[in-house]
Design an enzyme around this catalytic site. Structure first.
Site, PDB file in Angstrom:
ATOM      1  N   ASP A 170       0.940  -6.482  -8.511  1.00 49.49           N
ATOM      2  CA  ASP A 170      -0.485  -6.737  -8.331  1.00 49.49           C
ATOM      3  C   ASP A 170      -0.637  -7.582  -7.057  1.00 49.49           C
ATOM      4  O   ASP A 170      -0.261  -8.762  -7.040  1.00 49.49           O
ATOM      5  CB  ASP A 170      -1.007  -7.496  -9.572  1.00 49.49           C
ATOM      6  CG  ASP A 170      -2.452  -7.898  -9.392  1.00 49.49           C
ATOM      7  OD1 ASP A 170      -3.040  -7.595  -8.328  1.00 49.49           O
ATOM      8  OD2 ASP A 170      -2.999  -8.532 -10.319  1.00 49.49           O
ATOM      9  N   LYS A 227      -1.166   7.700  21.038  1.00 46.59           N
ATOM     10  CA  LYS A 227      -1.305   9.111  21.418  1.00 46.59           C
ATOM     11  C   LYS A 227      -0.734   9.324  22.818  1.00 46.59           C
ATOM     12  O   LYS A 227      -0.936   8.504  23.710  1.00 46.59           O
ATOM     13  CB  LYS A 227      -2.784   9.530  21.380  1.00 46.59           C
ATOM     14  CG  LYS A 227      -3.340   9.567  19.946  1.00 46.59           C
ATOM     15  CD  LYS A 227      -4.766  10.044  19.931  1.00 46.59           C
ATOM     16  CE  LYS A 227      -5.396   9.851  18.560  1.00 46.59           C
ATOM     17  NZ  LYS A 227      -5.247  10.956  17.644  1.00 46.59           N
ATOM     18  N   ASP A 269      -3.697   0.103  16.676  1.00 44.90           N
ATOM     19  CA  ASP A 269      -4.797   0.984  17.015  1.00 44.90           C
ATOM     20  C   ASP A 269      -4.118   2.312  17.309  1.00 44.90           C
ATOM     21  O   ASP A 269      -3.495   2.479  18.368  1.00 44.90           O
ATOM     22  CB  ASP A 269      -5.541   0.479  18.251  1.00 44.90           C
ATOM     23  CG  ASP A 269      -6.769   1.325  18.523  1.00 44.90           C
ATOM     24  OD1 ASP A 269      -6.634   2.558  18.512  1.00 44.90           O
ATOM     25  OD2 ASP A 269      -7.851   0.766  18.729  1.00 44.90           O
ATOM     26  N   HIS A 270      -4.211   3.267  16.386  1.00 43.73           N
ATOM     27  CA  HIS A 270      -3.337   4.439  16.523  1.00 43.73           C
ATOM     28  C   HIS A 270      -3.670   5.275  17.757  1.00 43.73           C
ATOM     29  O   HIS A 270      -2.847   6.046  18.217  1.00 43.73           O
ATOM     30  CB  HIS A 270      -3.333   5.290  15.237  1.00 43.73           C
ATOM     31  CG  HIS A 270      -4.526   6.177  15.084  1.00 43.73           C
ATOM     32  ND1 HIS A 270      -5.733   5.739  14.591  1.00 43.73           N
ATOM     33  CD2 HIS A 270      -4.713   7.485  15.375  1.00 43.73           C
ATOM     34  CE1 HIS A 270      -6.586   6.746  14.578  1.00 43.73           C
ATOM     35  NE2 HIS A 270      -6.004   7.821  15.040  1.00 43.73           N
ATOM     36  N   GLY A 317       0.857  -1.195   0.000  1.00 47.97           N
ATOM     37  CA  GLY A 317       0.000   0.000   0.000  1.00 47.97           C
ATOM     38  C   GLY A 317       0.885   1.235   0.000  1.00 47.97           C
ATOM     39  O   GLY A 317       0.543   2.259   0.591  1.00 47.97           O
ATOM     40  N   ARG A 363       0.399  -0.664  -6.490  1.00 52.08           N
ATOM     41  CA  ARG A 363      -0.151  -1.233  -7.726  1.00 52.08           C
ATOM     42  C   ARG A 363       0.133  -0.367  -8.943  1.00 52.08           C
ATOM     43  O   ARG A 363      -0.027  -0.790 -10.064  1.00 52.08           O
ATOM     44  CB  ARG A 363      -1.654  -1.417  -7.585  1.00 52.08           C
ATOM     45  CG  ARG A 363      -1.995  -2.789  -7.052  1.00 52.08           C
ATOM     46  CD  ARG A 363      -3.420  -2.835  -6.614  1.00 52.08           C
ATOM     47  NE  ARG A 363      -3.616  -1.944  -5.469  1.00 52.08           N
ATOM     48  CZ  ARG A 363      -4.799  -1.712  -4.904  1.00 52.08           C
ATOM     49  NH1 ARG A 363      -5.872  -2.271  -5.385  1.00 52.08           N
ATOM     50  NH2 ARG A 363      -4.903  -0.917  -3.862  1.00 52.08           N
ATOM     51  N   GLY A 402      -0.600   4.536  -1.039  1.00 52.27           N
ATOM     52  CA  GLY A 402      -1.883   4.891  -0.404  1.00 52.27           C
ATOM     53  C   GLY A 402      -1.780   6.096   0.516  1.00 52.27           C
ATOM     54  O   GLY A 402      -0.691   6.596   0.843  1.00 52.27           O
ATOM     55  N   ASP A 403      -2.969   6.494   0.924  1.00 53.51           N
ATOM     56  CA  ASP A 403      -3.137   7.660   1.783  1.00 53.51           C
ATOM     57  C   ASP A 403      -2.400   7.514   3.123  1.00 53.51           C
ATOM     58  O   ASP A 403      -1.718   8.433   3.577  1.00 53.51           O
ATOM     59  CB  ASP A 403      -4.663   7.739   2.014  1.00 53.51           C
ATOM     60  CG  ASP A 403      -5.059   9.045   2.613  1.00 53.51           C
ATOM     61  OD1 ASP A 403      -4.671  10.075   2.042  1.00 53.51           O
ATOM     62  OD2 ASP A 403      -5.738   9.019   3.660  1.00 53.51           O
ATOM     63  N   LEU A 404      -2.519   6.354   3.731  1.00 54.90           N
ATOM     64  CA  LEU A 404      -1.902   6.139   5.037  1.00 54.90           C
ATOM     65  C   LEU A 404      -0.381   6.287   4.946  1.00 54.90           C
ATOM     66  O   LEU A 404       0.259   6.918   5.794  1.00 54.90           O
ATOM     67  CB  LEU A 404      -2.267   4.743   5.560  1.00 54.90           C
ATOM     68  CG  LEU A 404      -1.673   4.409   6.913  1.00 54.90           C
ATOM     69  CD1 LEU A 404      -2.393   5.173   8.014  1.00 54.90           C
ATOM     70  CD2 LEU A 404      -1.753   2.916   7.186  1.00 54.90           C
ATOM     71  N   GLU A 414     -15.661  14.377  16.303  1.00 54.08           N
ATOM     72  CA  GLU A 414     -14.978  14.967  15.144  1.00 54.08           C
ATOM     73  C   GLU A 414     -15.899  15.954  14.440  1.00 54.08           C
ATOM     74  O   GLU A 414     -17.088  15.684  14.264  1.00 54.08           O
ATOM     75  CB  GLU A 414     -14.621  13.883  14.135  1.00 54.08           C
ATOM     76  CG  GLU A 414     -13.576  12.925  14.618  1.00 54.08           C
ATOM     77  CD  GLU A 414     -13.290  11.878  13.569  1.00 54.08           C
ATOM     78  OE1 GLU A 414     -12.422  12.130  12.726  1.00 54.08           O
ATOM     79  OE2 GLU A 414     -13.951  10.826  13.571  1.00 54.08           O
ATOM     80  N   HIS A 438     -10.939   1.952  18.894  1.00 51.94           N
ATOM     81  CA  HIS A 438     -10.386   3.053  19.690  1.00 51.94           C
ATOM     82  C   HIS A 438     -11.106   3.222  21.035  1.00 51.94           C
ATOM     83  O   HIS A 438     -10.467   3.323  22.081  1.00 51.94           O
ATOM     84  CB  HIS A 438     -10.471   4.378  18.927  1.00 51.94           C
ATOM     85  CG  HIS A 438      -9.886   4.329  17.551  1.00 51.94           C
ATOM     86  ND1 HIS A 438      -8.742   3.638  17.259  1.00 51.94           N
ATOM     87  CD2 HIS A 438     -10.276   4.900  16.376  1.00 51.94           C
ATOM     88  CE1 HIS A 438      -8.455   3.787  15.971  1.00 51.94           C
ATOM     89  NE2 HIS A 438      -9.377   4.537  15.412  1.00 51.94           N
TER      90      HIS A 438
END
Ligand code: BG6
Length: 498
Positions: free
Chosen positions: A91, A187, A182-183, A15, A49, A18-20, A221, A245
């Site tokens: 792929d 924190k 689990d981000h 990935g 990909r 990807g965004d992450l 949020e 979370h």
């Protein structure tokens, strides 16, 4: 963060485009470099990909760092990261490609698979194939030792699919090498919960239903679902926030003191806390669960669309964007103290906090003779945006002839003057590097969370009449009524909502 000598020499990110990877992982690696915490010889392989040249990929990473890194880009660390990065097109669903990937990785990194971390920063439908590919390409172990696997959420869709995914992973990796992210656990203030509880006599000795009236956990949020409508339609607030979370935060607040600070000692207590949450009976489901979905509204002076008008969301969607719950923990410490949980999108403000409301004093002396309205003591653990701790207590109204006011002791760790604290992903990536799994969820924690979440999710069908709150508000009226029925209210004062 302490330094350690023996760390894996390679991180393979599935990935990679990807965004992450762009928003979180690359900036985290860059900031670890700035703090001198990256292993000396380290290669980062981004597997994606899309067809890209190495230069194109680096250009994109540079842009992400400019946008998302908490530190400014310096030539030294950029050169370091740049020389560490490789890009590989592949792929992910084609199992035959993994053998070639294995050969290529072995050439690049002859130290062997045990010296690697594989990070699954991809959509969940790829998890099982990638793990099967790692097995087929003999990439999960070398010299009798295993590599590490980092896996993002969602870990399953319901209990059964989570169990199935877990068995697939365990066929290839031992539990201790699986890092379920689990981000929230990365924190700063979440890590501080145990310190606050177990390093302060005043809190440690009062931490039970004997002195605590109720505990509130709010993860709110202001943002809507944005571009993630497709994912969110499959998930909703229960799967997106509560199963992971919220239950993780709750377990740290409610757990018994661990026998030591060893990873397994802490995890053992956390899982017991989740397992002790009282099952949701049909009566409780009917009264203690509130689902919501946002309609149109105004946020920061701007009109915003309803959830059903968001991109990739069905116009008649019955998915929830808000959940409020009242939970009970059936053990000696907590029997009688409700835990109120609230999480949602498109709310009035973005904030996450835990409020511990202590019991009221008897109505005597000042309360009786001077008619002072009782404000209970409250400990507010502020997770974000300002990271800190606040304690509300009563004092004489100085200068006035008589009277009592509620005042606060307030610490703020991440207010602008104090600065630039590490991001959750930095901490978590560094922990994977040094092999510390304390801030990752063990399988039995995930399983216990799903068991409870499933029973609540099954009740979703009973929800009706969406939308039931306007964007830019604090959720449906029923969420306030949930506490008002008990003679209580949500405490929002830190966020200036009151
Ligand atoms: C993610 C959810 O896990 O957490 C998102 O998928 C949510 O929907 C995010 O916005 C909230 O995280 P944070 O760190 O911004 O509070």
């Amino acid at each position: 963060m302490e330094r350690q000598n023996r760390m894996p020499g390679m991180l393979v990110i599935f990935g990679g485009t990807g965004d992450l990877t762009h928003r979180k992982l690359m900036p985290a690696l860059y900031n670890l470099c700035m703090d001198g915490l990256l292993p000396e010889r380290f290669t980062v392989v981004a597997v994606g990909r899309r067809d890209k040249t190495y230069e194109q990929y680096l250009g994109e990473v540079y842009k992400s760092l400019e946008q998302y890194s908490r530190n400014r880009i310096t030539a030294a660390c950029w050169e370091r990261l740049k020389s560490a990065i490789r890009y590989r097109r592949m792929d992910l669903e084609d199992l035959s490609g993994y053998k070639q990937l294995a050969d290529w990785l072995n050439e690049l990194h002859p130290e062997g698979a045990a010296d690697r971390i594989y990070y699954l920063a991809v959509a969940p439908e790829h998890f099982e194939t990638i793990v099967a590919g790692l097995k087929a390409g003999h990439m999960a172990e070398s010299g009798g030792r295993h590599s590490k696997l980092v896996i993002e959420k969602p870990f399953g869709r319901v209990l059964i699919t989570a169990q199935k995914l877990n068995s697939r992973l365990l066929e290839v990796f031992p539990e201790e090498n699986i890092y379920r992210i689990d981000h929230y656990l990365g924190k700063e203030m979440i890590q501080n919960i145990m310190v606050l509880r177990f390093c302060n006599l005043v809190f440690e000795s009062l931490w039970s239903s004997r002195y605590i009236d109720n505990i509130q956990i709010s993860l709110c949020e202001q943002q809507g679902v944005g571009t993630r409508g497709g994912y969110y339609e499959q998930s909703g607030a229960m799967r997106d926030m509560v199963q992971n979370h919220v239950f993780q935060v709750l377990s740290l607040v409610a757990m018994e003191p661990p026998a030591s600070l060893a990873t397994e000692a802490i995890r053992a207590e956390k899982v017991k806390a989740i397992q002790a949450i009282a099952p949701m009976t049909p009566e409780r489901l009917a009264t203690d669960v509130v689902f919501g979905q946002y309609g149109r509204g105004v946020v920061n002076g701007q009109s915003v669309p309803a959830y059903r008008e968001e991109d990739k969301v069905a116009p008649d969607s019955m998915n929830e964007t808000f959940v409020a719950l009242k939970l009970h923990i059936d053990n000696f410490r907590w029997a009688g103290t409700p835990f109120y949980i609230r999480t949602g999108k498109r709310m009035k403000k973005s904030f996450a906090h835990i409020v511990v409301q202590f019991k009221a004093l008897p109505d005597v002396l000042y309360f009786k003779e001077e008619g002072f309205r009782q404000e209970p003591n409250r400990l507010v653990i502020r997770i974000q945006p300002d990271t800190g701790v606040k304690f509300m207590f009563n004092t004489r109204d100085f200068g006035a002839h008589k009277g009592i006011v509620t005042t606060k002791m307030d610490t703020c760790y991440a207010c602008p003057a104090q600065g630039n604290t590490p991001e959750a992903y930095e901490r978590l990536l560094y922990d994977v590097l040094r092999g510390d799994a304390t801030l990752f969820s063990r399988w039995d924690e995930v399983e216990a969370s799903w068991r409870l979440a499933d029973s609540i999710i099954a009740h979703k069908e009973s929800a009706c009449c969406y939308p039931n709150y306007a964007a830019g508000t604090m959720g449906p009226a029923a969420a306030d009524a949930l506490l008002e029925r008990d003679g209580r209210r949500w405490w929002d004062e830190t966020e200036g909502l009151d």
